[in-house]
Design an enzyme around this catalytic site. Structure first.
Site, PDB file in Angstrom:
ATOM      1  N   VAL A 191       0.866  -1.049   0.058  1.00  0.00           N
ATOM      2  CA  VAL A 191       0.120   0.094  -0.136  1.00  0.00           C
ATOM      3  C   VAL A 191       0.638   1.239   0.034  1.00  0.00           C
ATOM      4  O   VAL A 191       0.630   2.264  -0.861  1.00  0.00           O
ATOM      5  CB  VAL A 191      -0.845  -0.094   1.354  1.00  0.00           C
ATOM      6  CG1 VAL A 191      -1.592   1.256   1.377  1.00  0.00           C
ATOM      7  CG2 VAL A 191      -1.907  -1.049   1.063  1.00  0.00           C
ATOM      8  N   GLY A 241     -12.830 -21.310  -7.461  1.00  0.00           N
ATOM      9  CA  GLY A 241     -11.720 -21.667  -7.457  1.00  0.00           C
ATOM     10  C   GLY A 241     -11.311 -22.369  -6.113  1.00  0.00           C
ATOM     11  O   GLY A 241     -12.185 -22.936  -5.314  1.00  0.00           O
ATOM     12  N   CYS A 267      -5.406  -9.212   2.450  1.00  0.00           N
ATOM     13  CA  CYS A 267      -6.802  -8.329   2.355  1.00  0.00           C
ATOM     14  C   CYS A 267      -8.091  -8.960   2.889  1.00  0.00           C
ATOM     15  O   CYS A 267      -8.435  -9.072   4.263  1.00  0.00           O
ATOM     16  CB  CYS A 267      -7.253  -7.538   1.453  1.00  0.00           C
ATOM     17  SG  CYS A 267      -5.694  -6.186   1.003  1.00  0.00           S
TER      18      CYS A 267
END
Length: 438
Positions: free
Chosen positions: A11, A256, A263
């Site tokens: 970030v 999947g 996150c």
């Protein structure tokens, strides 16, 4: 404007470089001198498409610099962003706030003049108020304001997400702080990017609520995929059909092996912990966390079933280790559970990933490391695709058939067509679609 960015992880580094590219003067700070040395030498510590070029361009333009000292970055800054890690505490799932608190104290000591202190890290609801109280021990109330400015960056697309966002969310308490943040994001809002200005608590919760909702979509379609397999339906057709509903939308409806990364796992756990602490438990998000954990653990059983239920003594090539393509991030990756599950059942595991091998070495043990996908599959009894890298989408399937000892492929990302794989002679298993056999 002058910006200090405390923290140079995913970030912080992406945000700092992008702010510089928007025309601001940015100084990025990190306590790791080796990381700063590499950044100053043009070596990017993470893999993120477009980031290396972005950093180089703005360093050469004099808009982006790096230091280990908060005291060099913060004085004179209009805004000091806190972009440090907030990992979940193992004992209760709450975010570990020690790094945020340490950054706040360092900023308070170094700042000169009115400074907006921006929580860019993903932090629990109430953090802006908490950080403000920490700074108040050192500074007068008229010298600062703490605001919330959550990030919505997808790893692998973070640069584009920052420079072309759906929206920018800012939580402030005063017009003075609002004016500063509007100035910071003016290059984006001038292009028409929406700026949502709200209170800090709402901004903080928006981040968690958004990620929890997306995680819910992933867990939902994974469970629907299981239903498809047992009823003869095709999960891609089901996904397309529900995604065409504008109330739902098509994104995050690809089945999947479960979500991972820095996150979704962390943010869903924090939202669950926050909701419980405030006496408003989030049963839906709790179920999503449980469903996803089970999903990742169950993938090894799926592989064994496709191979005839016993993999003891078999060699299995695992293609893809990172939690998604276009990143080197291994945090909470499904591959960790899958490899461990295969090993527990007696399999020998050979692994490959285009970018995640180095990061995986501290998380996986007892595996054989291959230099490429074909080397991993050489003589293996089956290949398992875990991550949707383009390198695996474009495999030479004729070569794969000749390389494998047995023509077995378990495709956890549905990269190939079942009928085509069967026609080529593969025993092919995918997710949410009827098993095709060669």
């Amino acid at each position: 404007m002058r910006i200090a960015m405390i923290g140079t992880g995913y970030v912080g580094l992406v945000s700092g470089a992008c702010f510089a590219d928007l025309g601001h003067t940015v100084t990025c700070v990190d306590i790791d001198p080796e990381k700063i040395r590499k950044l100053e030498a043009g070596i990017i510590p993470i893999y993120e498409p477009g980031l290396e070029e972005l950093v180089k361009r703005n360093v050469e333009a004099g808009r982006l610099s790096f230091t280990t000292e908060v005291s060099e970055a913060v004085p004179g800054a209009d805004a000091a962003f806190v972009a440090v890690g907030t990992p979940p505490r193992p004992e209760d799932g709450h975010a570990d706030m020690r790094y945020v608190h340490a950054a706040a104290e360092a900023i308070a000591t170094a700042m000169t003049g009115f400074t907006v202190i921006v929580d860019k890290s993903t932090v629990p609801v109430g953090t802006a108020r908490e950080v403000s109280e920490i700074i108040a021990r050192i500074r007068n109330p008229d010298e600062y304001e703490v605001v919330s400015n959550p990030e919505f960056l997808r790893e692998g697309a973070a640069v584009d997400d920052f420079l072309e966002p759906d929206r920018v969310v800012v939580g402030v308490r005063s017009e003075k702080a609002r004016n500063v943040m509007e100035g910071v994001y003016k290059p984006l809002t001038d292009r028409g990017v929406p700026l949502l200005v709200t209170d800090p608590e709402s901004a903080e919760l928006i981040k968690y609520a958004a990620n929890a909702f997306l995680a819910t979509k992933i867990a939902f379609i994974n469970e629907i995929a299981d239903v498809c397999e047992r009823t003869g339906a095709n999960v891609h057709e089901v996904s397309r059909g529900i995604g065409m509903d504008t109330r739902i939308g098509p994104k995050f409806l690809m089945p999947g092996p479960g979500y991972g990364g820095s996150c979704f796992p962390k943010d869903t756990l924090e939202l669950v912990a926050t909701a419980r602490r405030h006496g408003a438990p989030s049963r839906i998000v709790e179920a999503v966390v449980e469903s996803n954990d089970h999903r990742k653990r169950s993938m090894a059983e799926r592989v064994a079933h496709a191979m005839g239920d016993s993999i003891d003594g078999k060699t299995i090539a695992v293609l893809g280790l990172t939690f998604k393509a276009e990143t080197d991030d291994m945090r909470e990756s499904p591959s960790i559970d899958i490899v461990a599950g295969l090993q527990e059942q007696g399999a020998k595991v050979v692994v490959h990933d285009p970018k995640g091998m180095e990061a995986a070495k501290s998380l996986l043990s007892g595996v054989e490391w291959a230099n490429n996908a074909y080397e991993a599959m050489n003589g293996a009894d089956a290949a398992v695709i875990v991550t949707e890298w383009t390198a695996y989408r474009t495999l030479d399937l004729d070569r794969v058939l000749k390389t494998l000892a047995r023509p077995v492929m378990i495709d956890l990302r549905n990269l190939f067509d079942p009928d085509d794989m069967a026609a080529r002679g593969f025993t092919y298993a995918s997710v949410g679609r009827v098993l095709a056999t060669g």
